[in-house]
Enzyme design. Structure first.
Site, mmCIF file in Angstrom:
data_model
loop_
_atom_site.group_PDB
_atom_site.id
_atom_site.type_symbol
_atom_site.label_atom_id
_atom_site.label_comp_id
_atom_site.label_asym_id
_atom_site.label_seq_id
_atom_site.Cartn_x
_atom_site.Cartn_y
_atom_site.Cartn_z
ATOM 1 N N LYS A 214 0.865 -1.177 0.000
ATOM 2 C CA LYS A 214 0.000 0.000 0.000
ATOM 3 C C LYS A 214 0.905 1.232 0.000
ATOM 4 O O LYS A 214 1.720 1.410 0.902
ATOM 5 C CB LYS A 214 -0.902 -0.002 1.234
ATOM 6 C CG LYS A 214 -1.832 1.206 1.280
ATOM 7 C CD LYS A 214 -2.753 1.135 2.480
ATOM 8 C CE LYS A 214 -3.655 2.347 2.558
ATOM 9 N NZ LYS A 214 -4.552 2.281 3.733
ATOM 10 N N LYS A 267 -2.189 -1.506 -3.737
ATOM 11 C CA LYS A 267 -3.041 -0.312 -3.672
ATOM 12 C C LYS A 267 -2.168 0.929 -3.767
ATOM 13 O O LYS A 267 -1.192 1.014 -3.036
ATOM 14 C CB LYS A 267 -3.807 -0.313 -2.345
ATOM 15 C CG LYS A 267 -4.738 0.887 -2.168
ATOM 16 C CD LYS A 267 -5.444 0.834 -0.825
ATOM 17 C CE LYS A 267 -6.362 2.040 -0.687
ATOM 18 N NZ LYS A 267 -7.050 2.098 0.601
HETATM 19 ZN ZN LIG Z 1 -5.532 3.595 7.892
#
Ligand SMILES: [Zn+2]
Length: 340
Positions: A214, A267
């Protein structure tokens, strides 16, 4: 009557006789193009994110994300049902709690919005897979994904204290009936800690979809309005990944796999297609990709102005994410795509 056949003049005989490879033959008609199409996105590939607010708040459309709402439980169930009827088989829940504090304690309240929505969706649609996002940022008054400590005058998110709280939150979501918990915090060791916590309570059937790679991304802007989770100071670069790195992403994914993740995730998706490909090439677990709020909002905004064909661009984006190697795509387009 005699007809005289006239051959068209050949201007370049050499070129015509040597051109034996003509890829355009496979693109000549829609039927032929369908026959040779390599990548097809199905509604079943999509995971539909839903934002759930306490029942006393109104249902509100998120300004920067047309078509996406902050739902009360009953509306979350309605949206989940519509998506299920269109072929979507999973939702990912985010909660906006009644109160926020320094440690995000509302997140393990058994009557919190995610817990209530999980129970209600599983009751109404037992076959819908319910995934619950695990993180503290929606529940902390400072908006960071963990517990803040003071390291000699510098505020920092404490990794290990945060991990203990994330495990608590994950257990609470699992107890409400979540099929998967999805830690999105990017703390070290959280997948292993959550796995041990679940197993220790006889919840070994509950899976973990790990936000493994992420990135600290500008594409999350509209989400922060939707989830009311903007950090009140600083940024998230000390825990989310540097957008420049892909080898580091593979290391992060390897750790999550080792710690017991059932699915790994990249992501955002669109600016990170190479990272999705790296995930696909390095691991045999299902790979999910999060087509994030900023990617969604850019399409909606440009389509609203008539600058692009929104439907066509949506299809192209989802196809590109799958073509890059994602098995599953978390996307705000899920309902719209599936209903088409
Ligand atoms: Zn968070």
């Amino acid at each position: 009557m005699t007809t005289k056949t006239i051959s068209p003049p050949t201007t370049d005989t050499a070129a015509q006789t040597t051109l034996t490879r003509r890829p355009r033959r496979l693109r000549r008609t829609e039927s032929i193009r369908t026959l040779v199409r390599e990548t097809i996105v199905r509604p079943e590939d999509l995971i539909y994110p839903l934002f759930v607010v306490p029942n006393e708040r109104p249902r509100v459309e998120i300004k920067s994300m047309p078509g996406v709402f902050q739902n009360r439980v009953r509306e979350a169930v309605d949206d989940a049902r519509r998506a299920f009827d269109a072929g979507v088989r999973a939702v990912l829940l985010f909660g906006l709690p009644e109160y926020k504090d320094g440690i995000g304690s509302a997140s393990w309240d058994p009557s919190g919005p995610v817990q209530s929505a999980t129970e209600a969706i599983k009751r109404a649609l037992p076959d819908m897979a319910v995934m619950a996002d695990v993180c503290l940022c929606e529940y902390t008054d400072h908006g960071h994904c963990g517990v803040i400590v003071d390291h000699e005058g510098v505020k920092d998110v404490d990794n290990d204290q945060t991990v203990a709280l994330l495990a608590k939150q994950a257990i609470s979501f699992a107890a409400a009936g979540a099929d998967f918990v999805a830690p999105s915090d990017m703390m070290d060791g959280r997948v292993g800690a959550i796995r041990r916590a679940l197993d220790g309570r006889g919840m070994s059937d509950v899976g973990i979809m790990a936000y493994s790679a992420k990135y600290a991304s500008g594409f999350y802007g509209p989400f922060r309005e939707a989830a009311e989770s903007a950090p009140q100071f600083g940024d998230r670069r000390s825990y989310q990944m540097d957008p420049a790195n892909v080898r580091e992403a593979v290391r992060e994914m390897a750790l999550d796999v080792e710690e017991g993740a059932d699915m790994i995730m990249v992501k955002p998706a669109l600016a990170y297609l190479d990272v999705i490909r790296a995930a696909r090439e390095n691991f045999d677990l299902p790979v999910a990709a999060y087509n994030v709020s900023g990617e969604y909002s850019m399409v909606k905004a440009a389509a609203e102005r008539g600058w692009i064909d929104g439907t066509r661009v949506m299809n192209e984006i989802l196809t590109s994410i799958k073509r890059a190697g994602a098995d599953l795509i978390i996307t705000y387009h899920a309902l719209e795509f599936a209903e088409r």
